[in-house]
Structures are given as C-alpha cells and as structure tokens.
Motif scaffolding. Sequence first.
Motif, PDB file in Angstrom:
ATOM      1  N   GLU A 202       0.826  -1.216   0.000  1.00 55.76           N
ATOM      2  CA  GLU A 202       0.000   0.000   0.000  1.00 55.76           C
ATOM      3  C   GLU A 202       0.859   1.264   0.000  1.00 55.76           C
ATOM      4  N   ILE A 203       1.952   1.221   0.745  1.00 55.88           N
ATOM      5  CA  ILE A 203       2.856   2.380   0.746  1.00 55.88           C
ATOM      6  C   ILE A 203       3.462   2.554  -0.642  1.00 55.88           C
ATOM      7  N   THR A 204       3.857   1.424  -1.237  1.00 58.18           N
ATOM      8  CA  THR A 204       4.441   1.482  -2.577  1.00 58.18           C
ATOM      9  C   THR A 204       3.464   2.097  -3.568  1.00 58.18           C
ATOM     10  N   GLU A 205       2.223   1.695  -3.462  1.00 60.24           N
ATOM     11  CA  GLU A 205       1.194   2.212  -4.373  1.00 60.24           C
ATOM     12  C   GLU A 205       1.059   3.730  -4.236  1.00 60.24           C
ATOM     13  N   LEU A 206       1.060   4.189  -2.996  1.00 55.66           N
ATOM     14  CA  LEU A 206       0.948   5.629  -2.761  1.00 55.66           C
ATOM     15  C   LEU A 206       2.197   6.350  -3.282  1.00 55.66           C
ATOM     16  N   LEU A 207       3.351   5.757  -3.028  1.00 54.52           N
ATOM     17  CA  LEU A 207       4.611   6.344  -3.496  1.00 54.52           C
ATOM     18  C   LEU A 207       4.639   6.490  -5.013  1.00 54.52           C
ATOM     19  N   GLU A 208       4.028   5.527  -5.682  1.00 54.06           N
ATOM     20  CA  GLU A 208       4.055   5.552  -7.149  1.00 54.06           C
ATOM     21  C   GLU A 208       3.277   6.728  -7.742  1.00 54.06           C
ATOM     22  N   THR A 209       2.440   7.356  -6.929  1.00 55.04           N
ATOM     23  CA  THR A 209       1.702   8.509  -7.455  1.00 55.04           C
ATOM     24  C   THR A 209       2.573   9.758  -7.498  1.00 55.04           C
ATOM     25  N   TYR A 210       3.757   9.666  -6.902  1.00 57.57           N
ATOM     26  CA  TYR A 210       4.583  10.871  -6.800  1.00 57.57           C
ATOM     27  C   TYR A 210       5.008  11.414  -8.167  1.00 57.57           C
ATOM     28  N   GLU A 211       5.362  10.513  -9.081  1.00 52.42           N
ATOM     29  CA  GLU A 211       5.818  10.981 -10.399  1.00 52.42           C
ATOM     30  C   GLU A 211       4.748  11.855 -11.060  1.00 52.42           C
ATOM     31  N   THR A 212       3.508  11.396 -10.998  1.00 48.07           N
ATOM     32  CA  THR A 212       2.407  12.186 -11.549  1.00 48.07           C
ATOM     33  C   THR A 212       2.204  13.442 -10.703  1.00 48.07           C
ATOM     34  N   GLY A 213       2.243  13.257  -9.390  1.00 45.65           N
ATOM     35  CA  GLY A 213       2.020  14.371  -8.476  1.00 45.65           C
ATOM     36  C   GLY A 213       2.980  15.518  -8.717  1.00 45.65           C
ATOM     37  N   ARG A 214       4.200  15.162  -8.947  1.00 46.49           N
ATOM     38  CA  ARG A 214       5.227  16.181  -9.196  1.00 46.49           C
ATOM     39  C   ARG A 214       4.915  16.956 -10.489  1.00 46.49           C
ATOM     40  N   LEU A 215       4.555  16.231 -11.535  1.00 52.39           N
ATOM     41  CA  LEU A 215       4.237  16.885 -12.810  1.00 52.39           C
ATOM     42  C   LEU A 215       3.019  17.781 -12.675  1.00 52.39           C
ATOM     43  N   VAL A 216       2.038  17.284 -11.931  1.00 50.95           N
ATOM     44  CA  VAL A 216       0.805  18.047 -11.750  1.00 50.95           C
ATOM     45  C   VAL A 216       1.089  19.316 -10.936  1.00 50.95           C
ATOM     46  N   LYS A 217       1.883  19.181  -9.903  1.00 48.34           N
ATOM     47  CA  LYS A 217       2.121  20.340  -9.046  1.00 48.34           C
ATOM     48  C   LYS A 217       3.110  21.334  -9.668  1.00 48.34           C
ATOM     49  N   ASP A 218       4.229  20.833 -10.153  1.00 50.23           N
ATOM     50  CA  ASP A 218       5.283  21.737 -10.622  1.00 50.23           C
ATOM     51  C   ASP A 218       5.198  22.058 -12.106  1.00 50.23           C
ATOM     52  N   GLY A 219       4.424  21.287 -12.837  1.00 50.65           N
ATOM     53  CA  GLY A 219       4.359  21.489 -14.279  1.00 50.65           C
ATOM     54  C   GLY A 219       5.314  20.542 -14.989  1.00 50.65           C
ATOM     55  N   VAL A 220       5.055  20.333 -16.287  1.00 53.55           N
ATOM     56  CA  VAL A 220       5.852  19.407 -17.097  1.00 53.55           C
ATOM     57  C   VAL A 220       6.935  20.210 -17.818  1.00 53.55           C
ATOM     58  N   LYS A 221       8.184  19.990 -17.426  1.00 51.23           N
ATOM     59  CA  LYS A 221       9.279  20.701 -18.090  1.00 51.23           C
ATOM     60  C   LYS A 221       9.424  20.171 -19.510  1.00 51.23           C
ATOM     61  N   THR A 222       9.032  20.990 -20.468  1.00 48.29           N
ATOM     62  CA  THR A 222       8.978  20.550 -21.858  1.00 48.29           C
ATOM     63  C   THR A 222      10.008  21.306 -22.674  1.00 48.29           C
ATOM     64  N   VAL A 223      10.980  20.589 -23.184  1.00 45.65           N
ATOM     65  CA  VAL A 223      12.078  21.243 -23.872  1.00 45.65           C
ATOM     66  C   VAL A 223      11.950  21.085 -25.376  1.00 45.65           C
TER      67      VAL A 223
END
Length: 454
Positions: A202-223
């Motif tokens: 369950e912790i792993t599952e929650l941790l896996e949302t971080y990659e999306t969470g980071r993009l959603v919060k900080d924005g997608v750095k698009t080069v």
Amino acid sequence: MTQQPPIAAIATPVGEGGIAVIRVSGLNAIAKVNEAFKGKDLNTQDTHTVHFGKVMNKQGFPVDEVLVTIFRSPRSYTGEETVEISCHGGVLVTQSVLETILALGVRSAEPGEFTQRAFLNGKLDLDQAEAVADLIHAKSSKAVDAAHQQLEGRLGEHIKKFRQQIIDATAMVELELDFIEEDVEFANKEQLQKLLEELDSEITELLETYETGRLVKDGVKTVLIGRPNAGKSTLLNTLVGSDRAIVTEIAGTTRDTIDADWSYDGLLFKLIDTAGLRETEDVIEAEGVKRSQKAFEQADLVIYLKDLSQPFSDIERKEIADFQSRAKDTPFILIGTKADIETDEEWRTEFDLKISALEGERIKELKQLLKDRALENKHYDASSLLVTSTRHRDALQKTKEHVQSALQALDQGMTGDFLSIDLRAALKELGTITGEITNEDVLDSIFSRFCIGK
Ligand SMILES: Nc1nc2c(c(=O)[nH]1)N(C=O)[C@@H](CNc1ccc(C(=O)N[C@@H](CCC(=O)O)C(=O)O)cc1)CN2
Ligand SMILES: Nc1nc2c(ncn2[C@@H]2O[C@H](COP(=O)(O)OP(=O)(O)OP(=O)(O)O)[C@@H](O)[C@H]2O)c(=O)[nH]1
Ligand SMILES: [K+]
C-alpha cells in the motif's frame, strides 16, 4: 487551547481592489480591535457575526468605514480568537487600518503564521497546512485539485491507516514477546508477515503517485530542441499564443533558453525554447547550445523539431537517435515542422506528427499529443490522491524501508525486539508527514513558503 499574543496582517494582495481584509488573531483579539472600533461593542457579539462600524485612530479620527467579522476561539481558522476587518481596498487605506491595529500593541504576523497557529492548535495537520500553500501557488486546475484533496485530509487518512496497521503489527509482536514460551509465535508469524506485506504494497502504491504528483504540481518541463531555424520559437509562440520568443529567418536567433508557462486541459507545461543545436565559433551561441543540452537533461518531456523543408542529413539522423537514447524514460516526441512547404524528400523517419505552426496545421493534435505523452504510463484521474511533495515522498520511502527491514527481520527469525525497533522507526516517519513529529527547521521551511497574512 492556549492562545498566543495577537498578530495582525493584511490578508489580501497589496494593490487597489474593491475591498481588503486585515486579519487579527490571538489572545483578546476581539477586545483589542474593539478599542479602535466605533460601532457595536464587539466584546458582546457572537462568533461568526459581522458588524458595521469605523476604525478610529488614537487621535480619535476615523481611518475607514469597515465591516468586522468576529470568530471566537476555538471556532476559527487559527483556532484562536480572530477578527477580520474588511476595509476599502486602497493601498494606503489598508495600510492605515493595519497600522492602527498595530498601534494597539498587536505584532505584525510573519509569513504563514496564521496557518502555523492553525497547525499548532490542531485545526490542520502539517500536510494540510502544506496544501494551503500549494493551493495558493497552484498554476493549473489539476494542481488545484491535488491541493484540495490534500487539504481535505485525503493524504492524512492514508497515513492514519498506515499508522494503525503498524500499531496492530506492534501489538502482535508484543504478544509474541509475552508468550514466547508458549509457542504462539508461529501462528502469529504468518499473520504478521501478511499484515506487513500488505502495508508495504500500500505504501508502494501511494509512493508511485509521486511521479504524476510532481508533474501536476510543478508542471511538465517541456524542452524544444532541434537545429537552428527548425521553428522552435515559432512553435513556442503558437502554443502560448503570444510573441514570447523572437522569431527571425536568421539561424541562431535564440541564444539563451526562453521559458514560458502554458496550460492545456488543466496541466501546466513549462515550455523551454532552446538555442538551435550546431557547432559554432560564436561564444554566446556556444554557451546557448550548452544550456540547450542542460535543459534537455532536466526535461520531463522532449520535443525534437525537424524542418521538413530541409533535407535530412545523416548527422541529423544520428543526432536524433542519440537524443532519443539519452532521453531514456523521458517521453521523446519527434515533430516535423513547416509541413506547409512542399518537399520531395522521402522521409525514412517516423514522425510523431507533421505540423505547420505558421498555418496552424495539426496544432490541436500536437497539444493533445503533448498531454498524452506527458502523462503516459502515469495513472491519473482527478479524484485520485497524489503525493506531490518531496518531503512526503521521502518520509514514505523511509517508512517503506523500515517496514521491509521488519519483514526481513521476521523472515530471518529475529526476536521481537528487533521488529519493534523497525516498526517504531516506521511510525515515527509517518508522524513527520502529518506533523505529530516535527522540528523547528521543518516548520520554518514549510511556513516560510507562505505569504504574509496566510
Ligand atoms: N474571510 C475568510 N475567507 C476565507 C478564509 C478565512 O480565514 N477568512 N480561509 C482561510 O484560509 C479559507 C476558509 N477557511 C476557513 C476554515 C475554517 C474557518 C472557521 O471559522 N472554522 C470554525 C467554524 C467552522 C463551522 O462553523 O463549521 C472551526 O473550525 O471551528 C474559517 C475559514 C478561505 N476563505
Ligand atoms: N513556412 C513555415 N515557416 C516557418 C514555420 N515555422 C517557423 N517558420 C519560419 O522559420 C524561421 C525560423 O523559425 P524560428 O521559430 O525562429 O526557428 P528556431 O528553431 O527557433 O531558430 P533558432 O533560434 O535559430 O534556433 C522563421 O523565419 C519562421 O518564420 C512553419 O510552420 N512554416
Ligand atoms: K531563427
């Protein structure tokens, strides 16, 4: 609830507006404001009531006509006695009202101090307080959604559940310690292992949302990368809908990276236009090319642009293949530009899309493609909880390590006290997320992100 000495600050942005709000919170805040208030006696008014009157300065002159809202402890945002004064929204008027309150012996609030008090008074968990800051700083609707979820306590609920699971596991370990002679140990072991494995996943599952969470919060750095004159700046301008970057027919126009925020379908893209890639004698351009490479390395999404009106050189093919392999897990999009210009070149290369920024051809498709690729392999739905902060991710990661270490100890037949140590450490990590366990430095770094008046 212990109330601290009162603090005051302007809670609305500085500038001209219809109205502005000054917030006062702390011990005897109502009586304090009442000293400068001409109207009803605020001391005898109920919580959550609004009163019309005037703020008067020490010389007895009216400073402004206001509406005052009173909140009695503990029923307020901070949990303390609170007064909100709505005055006319001029910069000077607002400042005068604040100064009148400060002159009564009320201190100026530090950034985030109201929210910090709300946290200290148990009105908000630490993760909820952080969500308040995220909400204020959110630059896309998905970021707002994520902050709302956290503010509502969704992350806290997960953490509390994990805590309970660890407490249950600890109880089982302790039971085993008590009955070690009686051989109950074995029956328990499987159950305990199951509990810890469940927790781990369950912790792993929650941790896996971080990659999306980071993009959603900080924005997608698009080069945007490619050869000089590929049309990078033109595309950036088309996406953001303004002439952010300079466009000329001269190759090597963009010398430094240019950033622009662009939102699509609730997702923020931090677009980065780069200097066109080529060998150059020009020191400024060479530095620009270096920065392009650096931007590429930090990207969440890479768009390589190739001018379709120009023949495709082998060097270019190699360059693309090289970038593609260096991008590794970062989504890489190959876009053909200037599709409006006819060429008789045989394209041996697969483009994701051929566009014309000038004619607006397939720009809509491109926008959708950017969004799809940015979130590909990342489960996202608006109602799902996302871990968006590195602080939370790190604490969850450490919790997971302690749980795994407990599992290992169990597997190796170690005694219960070893397990207890791991479980206690896991519990402590979880406590740092919600703020049951914290320290001055963590609090300072969290609340200093806030604006004054929050
Ligand atoms: N004017 C104003 N607007 C605001 C805030 C505020 O502090 N003042 N907020 C600040 O960020 C947000 C709203 N958050 C708030 C949270 C709790 C309470 C409050 O009075 N809570 C009491 C009573 C609850 C009730 O009656 O059900 C409590 O928790 O006991 C007020 C605002 C956004 N808008
Ligand atoms: N026909 C046509 N011309 C385009 C298109 N996109 C860009 N151009 C032209 O191509 C030239 C170069 O465009 P830029 O956007 O400056 O290219 P760049 O890749 O940013 O160039 P550098 O700054 O040199 O790296 C300009 O003259 C643009 O008007 C397009 O879709 N069609
Ligand atoms: K150019």
